[in-house]
Enzyme design. Structure first.
Site, PDB file in Angstrom:
ATOM      1  N   LEU A 205      29.881  36.728   0.354  1.00 35.19           N
ATOM      2  CA  LEU A 205      29.635  35.720   1.443  1.00 35.19           C
ATOM      3  C   LEU A 205      28.184  35.171   1.127  1.00 35.19           C
ATOM      4  O   LEU A 205      27.450  36.018   0.794  1.00 35.19           O
ATOM      5  CB  LEU A 205      29.700  36.327   2.703  1.00 35.19           C
ATOM      6  CG  LEU A 205      31.068  36.907   3.380  1.00 35.19           C
ATOM      7  CD1 LEU A 205      30.960  37.744   4.278  1.00 35.19           C
ATOM      8  CD2 LEU A 205      31.929  35.491   3.586  1.00 35.19           C
ATOM      9  N   HIS A 206      28.024  33.937   1.079  1.00 35.58           N
ATOM     10  CA  HIS A 206      26.734  33.696   0.863  1.00 35.58           C
ATOM     11  C   HIS A 206      26.277  31.999   1.231  1.00 35.58           C
ATOM     12  O   HIS A 206      25.289  31.755   1.587  1.00 35.58           O
ATOM     13  CB  HIS A 206      26.374  33.444  -0.396  1.00 35.58           C
ATOM     14  CG  HIS A 206      26.621  32.353  -1.583  1.00 35.58           C
ATOM     15  ND1 HIS A 206      28.236  32.437  -2.105  1.00 35.58           N
ATOM     16  CD2 HIS A 206      26.251  31.225  -1.679  1.00 35.58           C
ATOM     17  CE1 HIS A 206      28.296  31.448  -2.788  1.00 35.58           C
ATOM     18  NE2 HIS A 206      27.383  30.725  -2.499  1.00 35.58           N
ATOM     19  N   ARG A 207      27.240  31.455   2.041  1.00 34.25           N
ATOM     20  CA  ARG A 207      27.343  29.894   2.233  1.00 34.25           C
ATOM     21  C   ARG A 207      26.682  29.886   3.800  1.00 34.25           C
ATOM     22  O   ARG A 207      26.681  30.795   4.550  1.00 34.25           O
ATOM     23  CB  ARG A 207      28.747  29.311   2.675  1.00 34.25           C
ATOM     24  CG  ARG A 207      29.451  29.288   1.370  1.00 34.25           C
ATOM     25  CD  ARG A 207      29.753  27.969   1.041  1.00 34.25           C
ATOM     26  NE  ARG A 207      30.313  27.953  -0.232  1.00 34.25           N
ATOM     27  CZ  ARG A 207      29.824  27.476  -1.386  1.00 34.25           C
ATOM     28  NH1 ARG A 207      28.688  26.887  -1.446  1.00 34.25           N
ATOM     29  NH2 ARG A 207      30.391  27.443  -2.793  1.00 34.25           N
TER      30      ARG A 207
END
Ligand code: UD1
Length: 366
Positions: A205-207
């Site tokens: 996850l990084h958005r």
């Protein structure tokens, strides 16, 4: 005709597996090449490790722009890349994907009158809250050659009024890298080293839309903790996400957290996973090519073919994640979409050569 000169611009982690197959195919044809790294990503685990794993030689120049707000990062890239492009004057500037480095380069190349080719053109999420969507729109509008990964992207570009002569369906270069590296990845033994098995769920996850809003981030973390009570969950954490988790005071329970891992390690993990939970664009594609179920924690995807023809499913509401993981099954049979065959890099180079000839002939007759 003298050999063409390509100047490739990369900057962030997802660019590197897209560059590698194009660079290899161009080298096989004897083209002159110059690799420019903007330095958007600078940690070894997000950058240099990928060059090693993918067998790409060191960049010819690194602009070392580092992190910053979008405006600062984009401006720094533009300022520092202009003299390099002006001096090198390549036959093609080749940009990849949708990161800030791509959009910044496109603006500079277009104003210098240098031919611009976009690898991974025509993807749209229709969600302008994503910085990548703005980058895709700007880049496609300015590019002279639009190299697409899937037929839906061709349709999108036609609808937006791009001339037919500039659109070339080449397939997915990312999957070339997957084919190139899969055997070495499986031999790396990474999965067994960290105790992953056939039930393991891999998470990335990084958005900003997931990690910058603490409430949403904590909802996702709560789902991951619940999943980790039932089966192994491995979560290599992007530096941005690590910071946000710390700020939100999140506790990950039994989730096995790792620092960002190298390309081969990630490929080994994903290829052997029961399912992947992600908001990454690249992983939606890699899981589709591998036949691994993918649960994408987003409202939309710019890669609809991974849903219609692949193993991807959108799970916009984190509260539905636990049930979605429980229900995920590998398909009995599957086939990768057309053009996701390990030869896309060669088709990119074919298109660059063919289109350069058209542009060259036109200038001779003018
Ligand atoms: C960028 C891309 C995104 C891509 C992602 C893959 C844009 C707009 N976004 O997002 O499309 O999916 O890369 O990782 O270009 N940082 C480090 N080390 C680094 C680089 C960054 O610690 O080597 C940290 C910094 O705190 C930085 C933050 O990560 O502020 C965000 O980095 P940035 O390059 O701005 O965007 P990404 O979130 O990585």
């Amino acid at each position: 005709m003298t050999a063409l000169k390509l100047l490739h611009v990369v900057g962030a982690r997802p660019n590197f597996p897209k560059l590698a197959p194009v660079h290899r195919a161009a080298a096989a044809r004897g083209l002159e090449q110059f690799v420019l790294h903007t330095g958007q990503h600078y940690d070894d685990s997000l950058s240099a490790a990928f060059f090693r794993d993918l067998g790409i030689s060191e960049p010819d120049v690194n602009l070392a722009v580092g992190s910053g707000t979008h405006a600062v990062q984009t401006a720094r890239i533009m300022e520092r890349i202009e003299p390099v492009l002006a001096e090198q004057r390549p036959d093609w500037v080749v940009v990849y994907g949708d990161v800030n480095s791509t959009a910044a380069t496109s603006l500079v190349a277009a104003k210098l009158g240098l031919p611009l080719a976009h690898v991974e053109a025509g993807l749209r999420s229709y969600d302008r809250s994503m910085p990548e969507e703005i980058n895709r729109m700007v880049t496609d509008r300015l590019a002279d050659l639009l190299l697409t990964p899937s037929p839906d992207a061709d349709e999108t570009l036609r609808r937006e009024g791009e001339p037919e002569s500039e659109i070339v369906f080449v397939g997915n270069v990312m999957i070339d890298s997957l084919h190139f590296a899969l055997a070495a990845a499986r031999q790396s033994g990474f999965r067994s080293k960290i105790g992953a098995d056939d039930c393991t769920i891999v998470v990335t996850l990084h958005r900003p839309s997931n990690v910058d809003d603490p409430r949403r981030l904590l909802e996702i973390v709560s789902a991951l903790r619940e999943i980790a009570e039932e089966r192994p969950v491995v979560f290599p954490i992007h530096p941005r996400t690590e910071q946000r988790l710390r700020d939100a005071g999140a506790c990950l329970g039994r989730v096995h957290v790792l620092q960002p891992i190298a390309y081969l390690e990630m490929l080994d993990l994903v290829a052997g996973a029961a399912a992947v939970v992600t908001d990454s664009g690249g992983l939606q594609e890699e899981t589709t090519a591998l036949g691994v179920p993918c649960l994408t924690v987003r409202e939309n995807t710019e890669r609809p073919i991974t849903v219609t023809e692949g193993t991807n499913r959108l799970v916009p509401d984190p509260r539905e994640l636990v049930a979605a993981v429980r229900a995920a099954r590998r398909p009995e049979t599957w086939a990768a979409p057309a053009g996701w065959d390990g030869r896309a890099g060669e088709r990119v180079v074919d298109a660059l050569l063919a289109r350069a000839r058209v542009v060259g002939e036109r200038s001779l007759t003018q």
